[in-house]
Design an enzyme around this catalytic site. Structure first.
Site, PDB file in Angstrom:
ATOM      1  N   GLU A 156      44.964  71.469  38.841  1.00  0.00           N
ATOM      2  CA  GLU A 156      43.506  71.633  38.847  1.00  0.00           C
ATOM      3  C   GLU A 156      42.921  70.939  37.618  1.00  0.00           C
ATOM      4  OE1 GLU A 156      43.988  73.941  35.487  1.00  0.00           O
ATOM      5  OE2 GLU A 156      42.048  73.334  36.311  1.00  0.00           O
ATOM      6  N   PHE A 157      41.644  70.555  37.744  1.00  0.00           N
ATOM      7  CA  PHE A 157      40.941  69.877  36.646  1.00  0.00           C
ATOM      8  C   PHE A 157      39.618  70.591  36.381  1.00  0.00           C
ATOM      9  CE2 PHE A 157      44.024  66.566  36.518  1.00  0.00           C
ATOM     10  CZ  PHE A 157      44.443  66.379  37.829  1.00  0.00           C
ATOM     11  N   LEU A 158      39.612  71.897  36.658  1.00  0.00           N
ATOM     12  CA  LEU A 158      38.369  72.661  36.499  1.00  0.00           C
ATOM     13  C   LEU A 158      37.983  72.786  35.030  1.00  0.00           C
ATOM     14  CD1 LEU A 158      39.296  75.706  38.758  1.00  0.00           C
ATOM     15  CD2 LEU A 158      38.082  73.607  39.429  1.00  0.00           C
ATOM     16  N   LYS A 212      48.207  65.885  35.319  1.00  0.00           N
ATOM     17  CA  LYS A 212      47.426  66.967  34.713  1.00  0.00           C
ATOM     18  C   LYS A 212      47.420  66.840  33.198  1.00  0.00           C
ATOM     19  CE  LYS A 212      45.468  70.840  33.749  1.00  0.00           C
ATOM     20  NZ  LYS A 212      44.048  71.123  33.963  1.00  0.00           N
ATOM     21  N   CYS A 268      43.166  75.227  27.537  1.00  0.00           N
ATOM     22  CA  CYS A 268      43.908  74.100  28.112  1.00  0.00           C
ATOM     23  C   CYS A 268      44.283  73.002  27.126  1.00  0.00           C
ATOM     24  CB  CYS A 268      43.118  73.536  29.290  1.00  0.00           C
ATOM     25  SG  CYS A 268      43.173  74.653  30.693  1.00  0.00           S
TER      26      CYS A 268
HETATM   27  C1  UDX Z   1      46.072  79.235  34.365  1.00  0.00           C
HETATM   28  C2  UDX Z   1      47.062  78.612  33.418  1.00  0.00           C
HETATM   29  O1  UDX Z   1      47.150  79.437  32.302  1.00  0.00           O
HETATM   30  C3  UDX Z   1      46.658  77.269  33.006  1.00  0.00           C
HETATM   31  O2  UDX Z   1      47.741  76.667  32.415  1.00  0.00           O
HETATM   32  C4  UDX Z   1      46.312  76.423  34.123  1.00  0.00           C
HETATM   33  O3  UDX Z   1      45.743  75.244  33.667  1.00  0.00           O
HETATM   34  C5  UDX Z   1      45.356  77.112  34.929  1.00  0.00           C
HETATM   35  O4  UDX Z   1      45.814  78.371  35.386  1.00  0.00           O
HETATM   36  P1  UDX Z   1      44.088  80.738  34.030  1.00  0.00           P
HETATM   37  O5  UDX Z   1      43.712  80.821  35.442  1.00  0.00           O
HETATM   38  O6  UDX Z   1      43.025  80.708  33.040  1.00  0.00           O
HETATM   39  O7  UDX Z   1      44.940  79.470  33.719  1.00  0.00           O
HETATM   40  O8  UDX Z   1      45.171  81.880  33.712  1.00  0.00           O
HETATM   41  P2  UDX Z   1      44.915  83.359  33.464  1.00  0.00           P
HETATM   42  O9  UDX Z   1      43.505  83.592  33.142  1.00  0.00           O
HETATM   43  O10 UDX Z   1      46.000  83.776  32.549  1.00  0.00           O
HETATM   44  O11 UDX Z   1      45.144  84.021  34.919  1.00  0.00           O
HETATM   45  C6  UDX Z   1      46.368  84.156  35.523  1.00  0.00           C
HETATM   46  C7  UDX Z   1      46.302  85.408  36.408  1.00  0.00           C
HETATM   47  O12 UDX Z   1      47.515  85.526  37.142  1.00  0.00           O
HETATM   48  C8  UDX Z   1      46.142  86.680  35.590  1.00  0.00           C
HETATM   49  O13 UDX Z   1      45.075  87.409  36.098  1.00  0.00           O
HETATM   50  C9  UDX Z   1      47.466  87.404  35.817  1.00  0.00           C
HETATM   51  O14 UDX Z   1      47.338  88.802  35.818  1.00  0.00           O
HETATM   52  C10 UDX Z   1      47.853  86.889  37.193  1.00  0.00           C
HETATM   53  N1  UDX Z   1      49.286  87.005  37.491  1.00  0.00           N
HETATM   54  C11 UDX Z   1      50.204  86.523  36.627  1.00  0.00           C
HETATM   55  C12 UDX Z   1      49.668  87.625  38.701  1.00  0.00           C
HETATM   56  O15 UDX Z   1      48.840  88.069  39.459  1.00  0.00           O
HETATM   57  N2  UDX Z   1      50.986  87.726  38.997  1.00  0.00           N
HETATM   58  C13 UDX Z   1      51.933  87.261  38.148  1.00  0.00           C
HETATM   59  O16 UDX Z   1      53.097  87.383  38.463  1.00  0.00           O
HETATM   60  C14 UDX Z   1      51.545  86.651  36.924  1.00  0.00           C
HETATM   61  C1  UDX Z   2      39.439  71.214  30.194  1.00  0.00           C
HETATM   62  C2  UDX Z   2      39.346  69.978  31.092  1.00  0.00           C
HETATM   63  O1  UDX Z   2      38.073  69.390  30.935  1.00  0.00           O
HETATM   64  C3  UDX Z   2      39.551  70.390  32.541  1.00  0.00           C
HETATM   65  O2  UDX Z   2      39.559  69.233  33.386  1.00  0.00           O
HETATM   66  C4  UDX Z   2      40.913  71.095  32.668  1.00  0.00           C
HETATM   67  O3  UDX Z   2      41.129  71.534  33.951  1.00  0.00           O
HETATM   68  C5  UDX Z   2      40.977  72.260  31.749  1.00  0.00           C
HETATM   69  O4  UDX Z   2      40.700  71.855  30.422  1.00  0.00           O
HETATM   70  P1  UDX Z   2      37.873  73.215  29.536  1.00  0.00           P
HETATM   71  O5  UDX Z   2      38.970  73.629  28.630  1.00  0.00           O
HETATM   72  O6  UDX Z   2      37.204  74.234  30.352  1.00  0.00           O
HETATM   73  O7  UDX Z   2      38.408  72.070  30.529  1.00  0.00           O
HETATM   74  O8  UDX Z   2      36.748  72.573  28.592  1.00  0.00           O
HETATM   75  P2  UDX Z   2      36.126  71.127  28.265  1.00  0.00           P
HETATM   76  O9  UDX Z   2      34.755  71.074  28.794  1.00  0.00           O
HETATM   77  O10 UDX Z   2      37.058  70.077  28.620  1.00  0.00           O
HETATM   78  O11 UDX Z   2      36.032  71.248  26.660  1.00  0.00           O
HETATM   79  C6  UDX Z   2      37.219  71.411  25.936  1.00  0.00           C
HETATM   80  C7  UDX Z   2      36.891  71.438  24.448  1.00  0.00           C
HETATM   81  O12 UDX Z   2      36.505  70.132  24.014  1.00  0.00           O
HETATM   82  C8  UDX Z   2      35.759  72.381  24.080  1.00  0.00           C
HETATM   83  O13 UDX Z   2      36.082  73.041  22.882  1.00  0.00           O
HETATM   84  C9  UDX Z   2      34.576  71.446  23.854  1.00  0.00           C
HETATM   85  O14 UDX Z   2      33.671  71.961  22.910  1.00  0.00           O
HETATM   86  C10 UDX Z   2      35.273  70.203  23.299  1.00  0.00           C
HETATM   87  N1  UDX Z   2      34.544  68.945  23.537  1.00  0.00           N
HETATM   88  C11 UDX Z   2      34.334  68.532  24.814  1.00  0.00           C
HETATM   89  C12 UDX Z   2      34.131  68.193  22.427  1.00  0.00           C
HETATM   90  O15 UDX Z   2      34.314  68.568  21.266  1.00  0.00           O
HETATM   91  N2  UDX Z   2      33.483  66.998  22.660  1.00  0.00           N
HETATM   92  C13 UDX Z   2      33.259  66.529  23.933  1.00  0.00           C
HETATM   93  O16 UDX Z   2      32.674  65.440  24.055  1.00  0.00           O
HETATM   94  C14 UDX Z   2      33.687  67.326  25.049  1.00  0.00           C
END
Ligand code: UDX
Ligand code: UDX
Length: 460
Positions: A156-158, A212, A268
């Site tokens: 994912e790239f969210l 990714k 991330c």
């Molecule tokens: C996750 C990864 O951490 C990140 O590396 C990747 O880029 C995006 O997916 P995120 O969705 O933010 O990010 O993770 P997190 O907020 O930790 O959520 C994971 C969820 O999975 C938690 O709610 C956790 O309770 C759940 N989980 C984990 C299960 O339901 N079953 C499991 O066995 C382990």
């Molecule tokens: C990032 C990637 O953008 C997304 O594609 C991936 O799936 C998950 O990681 P996210 O971590 O939600 O997403 O935030 P992002 O908007 O990328 O910002 C990351 C950090 O960079 C933030 O701390 C932001 O403040 C900083 N940032 C971003 C800068 O300092 N300058 C910029 O021009 C853009």
């Protein structure tokens, strides 16, 4: 399609809710019962604009349901695809923690009741899909019923804060597939989320997994590049915003992700850069550039914190510092690796008083620092109580501030780590304003920083 999503974190919940939005039947399986209870009432366990409506709507139309028992769900329901969206946070050595992923793979192997596509969406080290294929086949071979599982990788790239938009109108969808069946199903599933079929890109497992990291590595590199350049711009009395315009107008460069500031944070970038470096070590690749991207980011945060200590010298010990912005970026309550935490730690170390405000993330910071940080309900409530203001996140409500309000700050000093304002305008309000890469407009910047640093170092 009938879809199971494992994990109701950022990625899992957004993925499930968006698939349901397009008419798919989605069951989100989450181990954390409290999260499930809250979700069944349409309450989202984190701040993400618009997600609550999507979840409530999905529940209302019987397209979205929740369970906290994966084995039971696998045994009792029919499904076409299972998405893995569990957390892979960093271990101490920088490697991603894969325990949740393997736990889920085992559960699937032991409870799968019919042929199915298993798609990994969590960020995982290169080679995971291939290893998962071997492991699943080994487990399935021990079962009495004959079922096959086909693995695919779909990173994912969210972005937090704009996750729904990033999913519903994806720039591209990356599919690591090595079977026509998996490819067909993923193309059919993702067709409504892209502008044109060519935006769905298929490749082998390893390429998808590395894509990714590559994407986040490149984005983080752009940020560290502009931050390092911003520091040089300050030293040579140039303006980084002009430089960005001059540089970014080159179509080969563009201006996206070139906003200078206090450095990147979040769940991330820091984690994925570490993972890229540790994958490199595993394969005897130095990953020099990624190591420097991380180093520049760490020094950027320190450079900004030093500018506050340099300005005040020893006097800082009797000051009260106001902080606007705690989340790692606007439109999220996420404080994972937020630069604001580095600042708070540095101030607390010297027992300096802190009053902070953030539209969404105060609760999380309160959990971490208890009474070591004071909080206010509204942004302006702290202005008259502090000697200086530090801005760490560029929330819109900060940018929309009436500059007159800043004249309430005792020392009329602002340290802006996100360049929310025009330095010249603030000087016209007789305010001392420091920012990132635009201090050519702050004569004090040069005088103060050299003079006070020497004084401060002498005394500590
Ligand atoms: C996750 C990864 O951490 C990140 O590396 C990747 O880029 C995006 O997916 P995120 O969705 O933010 O990010 O993770 P997190 O907020 O930790 O959520 C994971 C969820 O999975 C938690 O709610 C956790 O309770 C759940 N989980 C984990 C299960 O339901 N079953 C499991 O066995 C382990
Ligand atoms: C990032 C990637 O953008 C997304 O594609 C991936 O799936 C998950 O990681 P996210 O971590 O939600 O997403 O935030 P992002 O908007 O990328 O910002 C990351 C950090 O960079 C933030 O701390 C932001 O403040 C900083 N940032 C971003 C800068 O300092 N300058 C910029 O021009 C853009």
């Amino acid at each position: 399609m009938k879809i199971i999503v494992v994990g109701a974190g950022y990625v899992g919940l957004v993925t499930g809710a968006c698939f349901a939005k397009k008419g798919n039947h989605v069951t989100i399986v989450e181990q954390n019962e409290d999260k499930i209870r809250a979700l069944e009432m349409g309450k989202i366990p984190f701040y993400e604009p618009g997600l609550d409506q999507y979840v409530t709507e999905g529940i209302k139309h019987n397209l979205l349901q929740f369970s906290n028992d994966l084995a039971e769900t696998l045994k009792t329901q029919k499904y076409d695809i299972i998405f893995l969206c569990v957390g892979t946070p960093s271990l101490a050595n920088g490697d991603p923690d894969m325990s949740a992923v393997w736990k889920v793979i085992h559960c699937i192997g032991q409870n799968l009741m019919h042929n199915c596509i298993i798609v990994n969406k969590s960020t995982v080290p290169v080679g995971t899909a291939r290893k998962a294929t071997t492991l699943l086949n080994e487990i399935l071979a021990t079962r009495t019923i004959a079922v096959t599982a086909t693995i695919a990788s779909n990173p994912e790239f969210l972005r937090e804060g704009s996750a729904l938009l990033d999913f519903m109108q994806a720039d591209r969808v990356v599919c690591g597939v090595e079977s026509d069946e998996a490819k067909e199903i993923l193309y059919a599933l993702y067709k409504p989320f892209v502008e044109k079929p060519a935006d769905i890109i298929d490749m082998n497992f390893e390429s998808a997994e590395l894509t990714k990291y590559a994407a986040n590595g490149m984005l983080a590199t752009r940020i560290s590049f502009i931050n390092e350049l911003a520091r040089l711009a300050d030293a040579v009395k140039a303006d980084i915003v002009d430089i960005k315009k001059g540089m970014g107008s080159d179509k080969r460069i563009g201006s996206a992700f070139l906003n200078p500031g206090v450095g990147y944070g979040g769940s991330c970038f820091p984690k994925d850069i570490d993972a890229l470096i540790s994958t490199g070590t595993q394969y005897k690749e130095e990953m020099t550039l990624m190591r420097q991207v991380k180093k520049v980011n760490d020094t950027q945060k320190q450079w900004f914190i030093d500018s506050i200590f340099n300005f005040y010298g020893h006097d800082i010990l009797n000051k009260t510092i106001g902080i606007w912005g705690l989340s790692f970026k606007p439109e999220t309550d996420d404080i994972r690796s937020a630069p604001s935490l580095d600042l708070i730690n540095a101030l607390i170390e010297d027992d300096i008083k802190i009053i902070a405000y953030d539209p969404a993330a105060m609760m999380h910071v309160k959990e971490l620092y208890k009474d070591k940080v004071r909080f206010v309900k509204h942004k302006q409530d702290l202005l008259a109580q502090v000697d200086a203001l530090v801005i760490m996140t560029e929330w819109q409500e900060f940018i929309d501030t009436n500059l007159e309000d800043f004249t309430h700050i005792k020392d009329r000093v602002i340290f802006d780590g996100r360049n929310c304002f025009d330095p010249i305008e603030l000087h016209m309000h007789n305010l001392t304003y420091f920012c990132v890469g635009r201090n050519v407009y702050s004569p004090e910047w040069h005088e103060k920083s050299i003079e006070k640093r020497a004084e401060y170092l002498e005394q500590i």
